[in-house]
Design an enzyme around this catalytic site. Structure first.
Site, PDB file in Angstrom:
ATOM      1  N   TYR A 154       0.832  -1.201   0.000  1.00 35.03           N
ATOM      2  CA  TYR A 154       0.000   0.000   0.000  1.00 35.03           C
ATOM      3  C   TYR A 154       0.869   1.256   0.000  1.00 35.03           C
ATOM      4  CZ  TYR A 154      -3.292   3.531   1.727  1.00 35.03           C
ATOM      5  OH  TYR A 154      -4.055   4.668   1.879  1.00 35.03           O
ATOM      6  N   LYS A 158       1.142   4.231  -2.982  1.00 30.69           N
ATOM      7  CA  LYS A 158       0.839   5.640  -2.715  1.00 30.69           C
ATOM      8  C   LYS A 158       2.068   6.527  -2.929  1.00 30.69           C
ATOM      9  CE  LYS A 158      -3.534   5.649  -1.674  1.00 30.69           C
ATOM     10  NZ  LYS A 158      -4.509   6.404  -2.509  1.00 30.69           N
TER      11      LYS A 158
END
Length: 250
Positions: A154, A158
């Protein structure tokens, strides 16, 4: 839903708009006069949000699309049409250790959190540039700069979109298209409640503000970057995280 006319005659596409931060963003933009193209996967929730916006005097329509599919992502851009504002909010987060994150999970993170914004910007920003104006806002995450023992996929996805923000700001800025990222810290959403359950209160101890954020607070920052008040802001990553906690020595 607040009501102003700052974004009248503007069309905004908001991905992941049917819940959480995305829903708050859609309501905020509609309240400022924008026609909002809502994206999500659930037709019923999308249609319900259209009705909610219309009941408040706004205008909206819903387009379903699967952002893990590149062709479906491009179809979303095509059906959205000539938008003035793109808010790339849809995101996937699976907070697992690296050894427990398989290739399929890693690919899903990259597809939704990094590739989908890349494809949407590639499809929509040139039209904004031709018209001489546009604003693109990416909803990032503090996970891109604050590592943790879990969630590496994750965080990487990002971090990738944050550097893309700077590239796009350089690529399209001279043509009147601004590109910025909002980087939220912990925010109390339906997803966070489902993941943390009775432990949701732990989010309040993670920052200097002493509490987790609300979706409407992030929406206000997004709307600032989308609207004319931020006309000289380009290529920025704006932290909306309550402030990092400082620790005293000893």
């Amino acid at each position: 839903m607040s009501t102003t006319t700052a974004l009248r005659d503007r069309t905004a596409l908001v991905t992941g708009a049917t819940s959480g931060i995305g829903k708050a963003i859609a309501l905020n933009l509609a309240g400022q006069g924008a026609h909002v193209v809502l994206h999500g996967r659930d037709q019923a929730r999308g249609e319900a949000l259209v009705k909610e916006i219309e009941a408040e005097g706004g205008t909206a329509r819903f387009v379903a699309a699967d952002l893990t599919d590149a062709e479906d992502t491009l179809r979303l851009a095509d059906e959205a049409g000539a938008v003035d504002i793109l808010v790339s909010n849809a995101g996937l987060y699976e907070f697992t250790p690296t050894a427990a994150t398989d290739a399929a999970s890693f690919d899903r993170h990259i597809a939704i959190n990094t590739r989908a914004p890349f494809l949407l910007v590639g499809a929509l920003a040139p039209g904004m540039a031709e018209r001489g104006h546009g604003s693109i806002v990416i909803v990032g995450s503090s996970a891109a700069r604050l590592p943790a023992p879990v969630g590496a996929a994750y965080g990487a996805s990002k971090a990738g979109v944050e550097i893309l923000t700077r590239y796009w700001a350089t690529e399209f800025g001279a043509s009147g298209v601004r590109v910025n990222t909002v980087s939220p810290g912990p925010v109390v959403t339906e997803g966070a409640k489902a993941m943390l359950g009775e432990h949701i209160g732990v989010m309040d101890s993670t920052n200097a503000r002493g509490r987790a954020g609300a979706p409407a607070e992030i929406a206000e920052v997004v709307s600032f970057l989308a609207g004319p008040a931020s006309s000289y802001v380009n290529g920025a990553v704006l932290f909306a995280d309550g402030g990092e906690r400082s620790t005293l020595p000893g």
